[in-house]
Design an enzyme around this catalytic site. Sequence first.
Site, PDB file in Angstrom:
ATOM      1  N   TYR A 139       0.863  -1.180   0.000  1.00 13.30           N
ATOM      2  CA  TYR A 139       0.000   0.000   0.000  1.00 13.30           C
ATOM      3  C   TYR A 139       0.900   1.231   0.000  1.00 13.30           C
ATOM      4  O   TYR A 139       1.532   1.560   1.006  1.00 13.30           O
ATOM      5  CB  TYR A 139      -0.891  -0.036   1.242  1.00 13.30           C
ATOM      6  CG  TYR A 139      -2.009   0.984   1.314  1.00 13.30           C
ATOM      7  CD1 TYR A 139      -2.265   1.878   0.281  1.00 13.30           C
ATOM      8  CD2 TYR A 139      -2.808   1.038   2.444  1.00 13.30           C
ATOM      9  CE1 TYR A 139      -3.300   2.794   0.366  1.00 13.30           C
ATOM     10  CE2 TYR A 139      -3.851   1.953   2.546  1.00 13.30           C
ATOM     11  CZ  TYR A 139      -4.086   2.832   1.508  1.00 13.30           C
ATOM     12  OH  TYR A 139      -5.098   3.736   1.602  1.00 13.30           O
ATOM     13  N   LYS A 167      -1.532  -1.422  -3.981  1.00 16.40           N
ATOM     14  CA  LYS A 167      -2.598  -0.421  -3.963  1.00 16.40           C
ATOM     15  C   LYS A 167      -1.910   0.918  -4.113  1.00 16.40           C
ATOM     16  O   LYS A 167      -1.147   1.350  -3.241  1.00 16.40           O
ATOM     17  CB  LYS A 167      -3.408  -0.478  -2.669  1.00 16.40           C
ATOM     18  CG  LYS A 167      -4.535   0.565  -2.653  1.00 16.40           C
ATOM     19  CD  LYS A 167      -5.331   0.555  -1.356  1.00 16.40           C
ATOM     20  CE  LYS A 167      -6.401   1.649  -1.397  1.00 16.40           C
ATOM     21  NZ  LYS A 167      -7.150   1.734  -0.114  1.00 16.40           N
TER      22      LYS A 167
END
Length: 298
Positions: A139, A167
Amino acid sequence: MPVTRPFGRSLSAMVTPFTADGTLDPDGAQRLADHLVTEGRCDGLVLNGTTGESPTTSDAEKSALVRAVAEAVGGRATVIAGVGSSGTRHTVELARAAQLAGADGLLVVTPYYSKPPQEDVEAHFRAVADAVEVPVMLYDIPGRTGTRIEVETMLRLAGHPRIVAVKDCAYDLLGSSRVIAETELAYYSGCEELNLPLYAVGGAGYVSTVANVAGPQLASMLDAFDAGDHAGAARLHQRLLPLVRLMMADGVPGTVTAKALLGALGLPGGAVRAPLRGLSAARTDALLKAHAACGAPR
């Protein structure tokens, strides 16, 4: 490189439902998860992330949420558990607990606040991935953590057998495009306005807060692109922008706006936990109007 989608294409960054007294609502979470999969066209659900209010939930609540959702949608959608923290030891503990609770994969954010150098960022992610047997999504959200996962670091991490996806909230289309071109990492947009642009350059899909309330519209946008109707995909993207703006760029976190809309639509969500506060009636009404205008069913 061919596009891989280890967690599906259309993922919701699911809110964490709470009861009226502010405690975790596992039944509500199961109802919402089932709705997002059966009605919201979500291939996967990301739990205990930013939208899931992970800074204000306990480790036990995080595991309970994963267990409840995996029980509700296991086999029909992937369940990805956010396990990030500011320390490597705690992150490893969260990762192992999420795997035991039934998560299909893990979302691991860059350690925040301490601003570690890149070699320490890399070591952190490798330690987490080495500690589990399920795939990992990195992330990259420097606006919140204070530290970017630099492109060269990402290229090295792509060689780890369990690090399979990203992400992407870095707002660096050039850097993301390079990693997509040079690795097999699956890139999921974490910024609503970039869902279609990132997909167009080889992204795998999105992890979306807006998908809590407009999953079919987001999925239809990618359907159009996959069918070669790029102009149609752009039109759907543009139709969603007023809702995206009000939910994500109007001075209130997406967690707050998503829960306000879910409540207005009669779906589980509940209140947010302090320091966040609920949305006013006027702003909720504006959200409902934008929600209806984008073609989302009530």
